[in-house]
Design a protein around this motif. Structure first.
Motif, PDB file in Angstrom:
ATOM      1  N   LEU A 241       8.777   3.883  -8.624  1.00 60.04           N
ATOM      2  CA  LEU A 241       8.514   5.157  -7.957  1.00 60.04           C
ATOM      3  C   LEU A 241       9.855   5.874  -7.815  1.00 60.04           C
ATOM      4  CD1 LEU A 241       6.168   6.762  -6.598  1.00 60.04           C
ATOM      5  CD2 LEU A 241       6.840   5.679  -4.448  1.00 60.04           C
ATOM      6  N   HIS A 242      10.203   6.649  -8.843  1.00 60.32           N
ATOM      7  CA  HIS A 242      11.549   7.217  -8.915  1.00 60.32           C
ATOM      8  C   HIS A 242      11.870   8.136  -7.742  1.00 60.32           C
ATOM      9  CE1 HIS A 242      12.778   5.640 -12.820  1.00 60.32           C
ATOM     10  NE2 HIS A 242      11.558   5.887 -13.257  1.00 60.32           N
TER      11      HIS A 242
ATOM     12  N   ILE B 259      -0.819  -2.638  -4.460  1.00 62.94           N
ATOM     13  CA  ILE B 259      -0.164  -3.471  -5.472  1.00 62.94           C
ATOM     14  C   ILE B 259      -0.260  -4.941  -5.051  1.00 62.94           C
ATOM     15  CG2 ILE B 259       2.012  -3.984  -6.661  1.00 62.94           C
ATOM     16  CD1 ILE B 259       2.859  -1.084  -6.163  1.00 62.94           C
ATOM     17  N   ASP B 260      -0.743  -5.781  -5.961  1.00 68.60           N
ATOM     18  CA  ASP B 260      -0.834  -7.237  -5.782  1.00 68.60           C
ATOM     19  C   ASP B 260      -1.596  -7.657  -4.523  1.00 68.60           C
ATOM     20  OD1 ASP B 260       0.387  -7.916  -8.188  1.00 68.60           O
ATOM     21  OD2 ASP B 260       2.396  -7.940  -7.325  1.00 68.60           O
ATOM     22  N   PRO B 261      -2.843  -7.186  -4.364  1.00 69.06           N
ATOM     23  CA  PRO B 261      -3.652  -7.678  -3.245  1.00 69.06           C
ATOM     24  C   PRO B 261      -4.072  -9.130  -3.470  1.00 69.06           C
ATOM     25  CG  PRO B 261      -5.001  -6.343  -4.695  1.00 69.06           C
ATOM     26  CD  PRO B 261      -3.596  -6.241  -5.212  1.00 69.06           C
ATOM     27  N   VAL B 262      -4.326  -9.834  -2.368  1.00 64.60           N
ATOM     28  CA  VAL B 262      -4.699 -11.249  -2.401  1.00 64.60           C
ATOM     29  C   VAL B 262      -6.118 -11.396  -1.854  1.00 64.60           C
ATOM     30  CG1 VAL B 262      -4.104 -13.562  -1.545  1.00 64.60           C
ATOM     31  CG2 VAL B 262      -2.289 -11.918  -2.087  1.00 64.60           C
TER      32      VAL B 262
ATOM     33  N   GLY C  78       6.060   2.693 -20.252  1.00 61.76           N
ATOM     34  CA  GLY C  78       6.345   4.121 -20.320  1.00 61.76           C
ATOM     35  C   GLY C  78       5.246   5.015 -19.782  1.00 61.76           C
ATOM     36  N   GLU C  79       4.069   4.452 -19.562  1.00 67.16           N
ATOM     37  CA  GLU C  79       2.986   5.256 -19.003  1.00 67.16           C
ATOM     38  C   GLU C  79       3.190   5.429 -17.495  1.00 67.16           C
ATOM     39  OE1 GLU C  79      -0.559   4.205 -22.199  1.00 67.16           O
ATOM     40  OE2 GLU C  79      -0.654   3.316 -20.200  1.00 67.16           O
ATOM     41  N   THR C  80       2.417   6.325 -16.897  1.00 59.47           N
ATOM     42  CA  THR C  80       2.514   6.550 -15.454  1.00 59.47           C
ATOM     43  C   THR C  80       1.145   6.424 -14.803  1.00 59.47           C
ATOM     44  OG1 THR C  80       2.264   8.948 -15.716  1.00 59.47           O
ATOM     45  CG2 THR C  80       4.515   8.075 -15.628  1.00 59.47           C
ATOM     46  N   ILE C  81       1.178   6.040 -13.551  1.00 57.28           N
ATOM     47  CA  ILE C  81      -0.026   5.975 -12.730  1.00 57.28           C
ATOM     48  C   ILE C  81       0.174   6.973 -11.599  1.00 57.28           C
ATOM     49  CG2 ILE C  81      -1.419   4.517 -11.218  1.00 57.28           C
ATOM     50  CD1 ILE C  81      -0.295   2.140 -12.964  1.00 57.28           C
ATOM     51  N   ASP C  82      -0.690   7.966 -11.544  1.00 61.62           N
ATOM     52  CA  ASP C  82      -0.518   9.062 -10.599  1.00 61.62           C
ATOM     53  C   ASP C  82      -1.479   8.929  -9.426  1.00 61.62           C
ATOM     54  OD1 ASP C  82       1.363  10.173 -12.354  1.00 61.62           O
ATOM     55  OD2 ASP C  82      -0.200  11.247 -13.460  1.00 61.62           O
ATOM     56  N   PHE C  83      -0.967   9.160  -8.229  1.00 63.86           N
ATOM     57  CA  PHE C  83      -1.812   9.261  -7.038  1.00 63.86           C
ATOM     58  C   PHE C  83      -1.279  10.418  -6.213  1.00 63.86           C
ATOM     59  CE2 PHE C  83       1.587   6.308  -6.341  1.00 63.86           C
ATOM     60  CZ  PHE C  83       1.950   6.357  -5.000  1.00 63.86           C
ATOM     61  N   GLY C  84      -2.076  11.479  -6.145  1.00 68.33           N
ATOM     62  CA  GLY C  84      -1.618  12.695  -5.500  1.00 68.33           C
ATOM     63  C   GLY C  84      -0.399  13.249  -6.206  1.00 68.33           C
ATOM     64  N   ARG C  85       0.646  13.514  -5.443  1.00 72.97           N
ATOM     65  CA  ARG C  85       1.888  14.045  -6.022  1.00 72.97           C
ATOM     66  C   ARG C  85       2.878  12.944  -6.388  1.00 72.97           C
ATOM     67  NH1 ARG C  85       2.939  19.282  -2.006  1.00 72.97           N
ATOM     68  NH2 ARG C  85       0.836  20.157  -2.207  1.00 72.97           N
ATOM     69  N   LYS C  86       2.451  11.718  -6.265  1.00 74.64           N
ATOM     70  CA  LYS C  86       3.302  10.568  -6.570  1.00 74.64           C
ATOM     71  C   LYS C  86       2.964  10.012  -7.947  1.00 74.64           C
ATOM     72  CE  LYS C  86       5.382  10.528  -2.562  1.00 74.64           C
ATOM     73  NZ  LYS C  86       6.833  10.778  -2.455  1.00 74.64           N
ATOM     74  N   SER C  87       3.973   9.392  -8.559  1.00 73.49           N
ATOM     75  CA  SER C  87       3.790   8.858  -9.909  1.00 73.49           C
ATOM     76  C   SER C  87       4.601   7.582 -10.086  1.00 73.49           C
ATOM     77  CB  SER C  87       4.239   9.904 -10.935  1.00 73.49           C
ATOM     78  OG  SER C  87       3.984   9.459 -12.241  1.00 73.49           O
ATOM     79  N   LEU C  88       3.915   6.502 -10.471  1.00 76.68           N
ATOM     80  CA  LEU C  88       4.568   5.221 -10.742  1.00 76.68           C
ATOM     81  C   LEU C  88       4.781   5.075 -12.244  1.00 76.68           C
ATOM     82  CD1 LEU C  88       2.416   2.930  -8.427  1.00 76.68           C
ATOM     83  CD2 LEU C  88       4.889   3.216  -8.203  1.00 76.68           C
TER      84      LEU C  88
ATOM     85  N   ILE D  61       0.860  -1.177   0.000  1.00 77.32           N
ATOM     86  CA  ILE D  61       0.000   0.000   0.000  1.00 77.32           C
ATOM     87  C   ILE D  61       0.899   1.230   0.000  1.00 77.32           C
ATOM     88  CG2 ILE D  61      -1.734   1.336   1.270  1.00 77.32           C
ATOM     89  CD1 ILE D  61      -2.760  -1.336   2.405  1.00 77.32           C
ATOM     90  N   LEU D  62       0.672   2.127  -0.952  1.00 74.64           N
ATOM     91  CA  LEU D  62       1.449   3.361  -1.069  1.00 74.64           C
ATOM     92  C   LEU D  62       0.485   4.535  -0.999  1.00 74.64           C
ATOM     93  CD1 LEU D  62       2.995   1.046  -2.761  1.00 74.64           C
ATOM     94  CD2 LEU D  62       4.161   2.929  -3.879  1.00 74.64           C
ATOM     95  N   VAL D  63       0.803   5.500  -0.161  1.00 78.50           N
ATOM     96  CA  VAL D  63      -0.063   6.660   0.046  1.00 78.50           C
ATOM     97  C   VAL D  63       0.731   7.945  -0.144  1.00 78.50           C
ATOM     98  CG1 VAL D  63      -1.617   7.849   1.640  1.00 78.50           C
ATOM     99  CG2 VAL D  63      -1.402   5.347   1.760  1.00 78.50           C
ATOM    100  N   CYS D  64       0.209   8.852  -0.944  1.00 73.53           N
ATOM    101  CA  CYS D  64       0.736  10.218  -0.993  1.00 73.53           C
ATOM    102  C   CYS D  64       0.154  10.952   0.205  1.00 73.53           C
ATOM    103  CB  CYS D  64       0.319  10.904  -2.291  1.00 73.53           C
ATOM    104  SG  CYS D  64       0.575  12.693  -2.282  1.00 73.53           S
ATOM    105  N   THR D  65       1.004  11.331   1.155  1.00 77.12           N
ATOM    106  CA  THR D  65       0.492  11.922   2.391  1.00 77.12           C
ATOM    107  C   THR D  65      -0.110  13.318   2.169  1.00 77.12           C
ATOM    108  OG1 THR D  65       2.695  12.756   2.947  1.00 77.12           O
ATOM    109  CG2 THR D  65       2.064  10.615   3.856  1.00 77.12           C
ATOM    110  N   ALA D  66       0.311  14.000   1.119  1.00 80.03           N
ATOM    111  CA  ALA D  66      -0.227  15.340   0.852  1.00 80.03           C
ATOM    112  C   ALA D  66      -1.693  15.279   0.444  1.00 80.03           C
ATOM    113  CB  ALA D  66       0.596  16.022  -0.236  1.00 80.03           C
TER     114      ALA D  66
END
Length: 255
Positions: free
Chosen positions: A130-131, A37-40, A103-113, A25-30
């Protein structure tokens, strides 16, 4: 009152004991926007409870590939978080709300995968990078001191070798790597460690192909129903009746 840095990340690594799968689980705190990712399937209750306790908005449930050893939790999560979108690679040729390409990105808040195609274990394997936080989620393409098998689901040892070297080992050495599984209790590794110590992927391409073709691994116990279920992101309404019944029986045993 405590204040988070506007670009800080809240990160949780969770494990499922039967298939030794890691869920992240990744959260942008802002923004309080989150991805999983990969839930079961068997641990959806646990994961949902944590997401609600953290008070975050779950935007995406990402699978690194169509898994063969467990049923994804994305279908059940969608019932609990209806605005959440399921994500798979377009090359998986499966059903999902969002189909991503290299090459695409998935954005959540200020974060980008960043999505990096890393086929070889399956055609639709991707690594999410997540660079900003120097992290990558490698699925089954690269494990800690190992890698995913290449003997089913369009597997190719040559393709996997090239994927890892071109798309993962090309990252800076200090990037932390988080796999979809570990069977020895290890939780993460780094690009530099795997470049130096991975017993399979430090070999030449030819040696690696020979090694992978000679593993003689057992047939995955859950593959016959896990793959059909995961091809529709674990959404019951989209499963055929036989698959749905088998998945429900498996979940009943767990509970």
């Amino acid at each position: 009152m405590t204040h988070s840095h506007p670009n800080s990340l809240l990160f949780r690594q969770l494990s499922e004991g039967v298939s030794n799968t890691y869920t992240y689980i990744l959260v942008c705190t802002a923004s309080k926007e989150a991805v999983i990712i990969d839930p079961v399937l068997e641990t959806v209750e646990r994961d949902s409870k944590l997401i609600n306790e953290l008070g975050v908005k779950l935007l995406y449930a990402l699978n690194t590939h169509v898994h063969a050893d467990h049923v994804t939790g994305t279908g059940e999560l969608k019932k609990r978080f209806p605005l959440m979108k399921t994500v798979l690679a377009s090359k998986a040729n499966a059903k999902s709300d969002l189909q991503v390409k290299h090459g695409e990105t998935i954005d959540f808040g200020r974060k980008s995968l960043e999505v990096r195609a890393t086929p070889g274990h399956t055609n639709g394997c991707v690594t999410y990078v997540l660079h900003e936080d120097r992290m990558a989620f490698t699925g089954d393409a690269l494990l800690i001191r190992g890698c995913g098998r290449t003997d089913f689901q369009e597997g190719s040892a040559q393709t996997l070798y090239r994927s890892v070297h071109q798309q993962i080992f090309s990252l800076p050495g200090d990037y932390s790597l988080y796999p979809a599984h570990d069977y020895k209790g290890l939780t993460c590794t780094s690009v530099e460690e795997e470049r130096n110590f991975n017993p399979r992927l430090t070999k030449t391409e030819e040696e690696f192909i020979d090694l992978m073709n000679d593993l003689n691994l057992p047939y995955p116990k859950r593959i016959d129903y896990a793959v059909p279920a995961n091809m529709v992101c674990g959404i019951y309404d989209l499963m055929d009746e036989k698959t749905r019944k088998t998945v429900e029986q498996s979940l009943d045993k767990h509970t």
